[in-house]
Design an enzyme around this catalytic site. Structure first.
Site, PDB file in Angstrom:
ATOM      1  N   HIS A  82      48.548  46.131  41.059  1.00 25.14           N
ATOM      2  CA  HIS A  82      47.297  45.727  41.704  1.00 25.14           C
ATOM      3  C   HIS A  82      47.348  46.112  43.185  1.00 25.14           C
ATOM      4  CE1 HIS A  82      43.649  43.367  42.184  1.00 25.14           C
ATOM      5  NE2 HIS A  82      44.164  42.935  43.322  1.00 25.14           N
TER       6      HIS A  82
ATOM      7  N   GLY B 252      45.027  34.528  33.484  1.00 24.33           N
ATOM      8  CA  GLY B 252      44.147  34.552  34.653  1.00 24.33           C
ATOM      9  C   GLY B 252      43.885  35.975  35.125  1.00 24.33           C
TER      10      GLY B 252
HETATM   11  C1  GRF Z   1      45.474  51.862  41.012  1.00 30.58           C
HETATM   12  O1  GRF Z   1      45.170  51.911  42.365  1.00 30.58           O
HETATM   13  C2  GRF Z   1      45.760  50.454  40.572  1.00 30.58           C
HETATM   14  O2  GRF Z   1      46.304  49.658  41.557  1.00 30.58           O
HETATM   15  C3  GRF Z   1      44.408  49.946  40.188  1.00 30.58           C
HETATM   16  O3  GRF Z   1      43.763  51.039  39.603  1.00 30.58           O
HETATM   17  C4  GRF Z   1      44.277  52.241  40.170  1.00 30.58           C
HETATM   18  C5  GRF Z   1      44.638  53.170  39.061  1.00 30.58           C
HETATM   19  O4  GRF Z   1      44.963  54.438  39.540  1.00 30.58           O
HETATM   20  N1  GRF Z   1      44.542  48.787  39.324  1.00 30.58           N
HETATM   21  P1  GRF Z   1      45.550  55.544  38.576  1.00 30.58           P
HETATM   22  O5  GRF Z   1      44.576  55.690  37.405  1.00 30.58           O
HETATM   23  O6  GRF Z   1      46.901  55.123  38.114  1.00 30.58           O
HETATM   24  O7  GRF Z   1      45.590  56.788  39.393  1.00 30.58           O
END
Ligand code: GRF
Length: 184
Positions: free
Chosen positions: A103, A137
Site C-alpha cells: 500500500h 478491514g
Molecule cells: C502500487 O502503487 C500499489 O501500492 C498500489 O497499486 C499500485 C500497483 O502498481 N496498491 P503496479 O500495478 O504493481 O505497477
C-alpha cells in the site's frame, strides 16, 4: 519452496519485481481482463486467469472460484500487488495470515483508494510504503514492513508515485520472502 499466487489489476510492476527477486510465483490472477500484469505473467510462462465480477452472481462466488483456482495450483501464500477488488471474508478466512498487500502510504495513515492523492491533499511532508497482512478491514492488517518517503514540495501524484514505486519493488519481495520462510 512456498507456492505463491499473485493478484493484480493493473500495470504489474510489483508483480515483475516479485518474479525477478523471488522464486515460487506459480500463478497470477486479475479481476480485469486486459490488465498488463497478465501479459507480464504470460511473458514469464506463468499461468494466469481473469476472475471478473461480471461473470459471477456476487463477490463471494467470484472469490470462491478464485480461491479454488489458487488452491488447485498449490498456492499457500497470496500477494495482492495493485489488486483493486476488496477480498471477501470467505477468501480471507481461507488464506488467513497468508495474504500480503502493498500500500502506498504509511498505514494507518491514508488507507483505501487514492492513498497518494490523500497524502498530497493533506499537505503532509512525508508518506511512504507499507507491506501488511490482509484482514477483513481496509488496509488494517498487521504491518510487516514500512519505509518513509519525503514528499517534495509541489509534487504531483504521478511524481510521488514514481518515488514510491522503487520502494515498493524492494519492500514487497522482502516481506513476502519473510512470510514464506515462516510457512516453511
Ligand atoms: C502500487 O502503487 C500499489 O501500492 C498500489 O497499486 C499500485 C500497483 O502498481 N496498491 P503496479 O500495478 O504493481 O505497477
Amino acid at each position: 519452496m512456498t507456492a505463491i499466487g499473485v493478484l493484480a489489476s493493473g500495470r504489474g510492476s510489483n508483480l515483475a519485481a516479485l518474479i525477478e527477486q523471488l522464486g515460487g510465483i506459480v500463478c497470477v490472477a486479475s479481476d480485469r481482463a486486459g490488465a498488463p500484469a497478465l501479459d507480464i505473467a504470460a511473458g514469464h510462462g506463468i499461468e494466469n486467469a481473469v476472475f471478473s465480477a461480471a461473470d459471477y452472481d456476487d463477490r463471494v462466488a467470484r472469490d470462491v472460484a478464485l480461491a479454488d483456482w489458487l488452491g488447485a495450483h498449490g498456492v499457500r501464500l497470496v500477494v495482492t500487488a495493485g489488486y483493486m477488488s476488496l477480498l471477501s471474508p470467505e477468501f480471507i478466512a481461507r488464506f488467513r495470515d497468508r495474504i500480503v498487500n502493498v500500500h502506498p502510504s504509511l498505514l494507518p495513515a491514508f488507507p483505501g483508494v487514492r492513498a497518494i492523492e490523500q497524502a498530497i491533499d493533506a499537505g503532509v511532508s512525508e508518506t511512504g510504503v507499507t507491506v501488511h497482512l490482509v484482514d477483513e478491514g481496509v488496509d488494517t492488517g498487521r504491518v510487516l514492513l514500512q519505509e518513509a518517503v519525503t514528499i517534495p514540495p509541489g509534487a504531483t501524484a504521478e511524481q510521488l508515485h514514481a518515488l514510491l514505486q522503487p520502494v515498493e519493488h524492494r519492500l514487497l519481495p522482502q516481506a513476502v520472502s519473510g512470510v514464506a520462510a515462516g510457512l516453511g
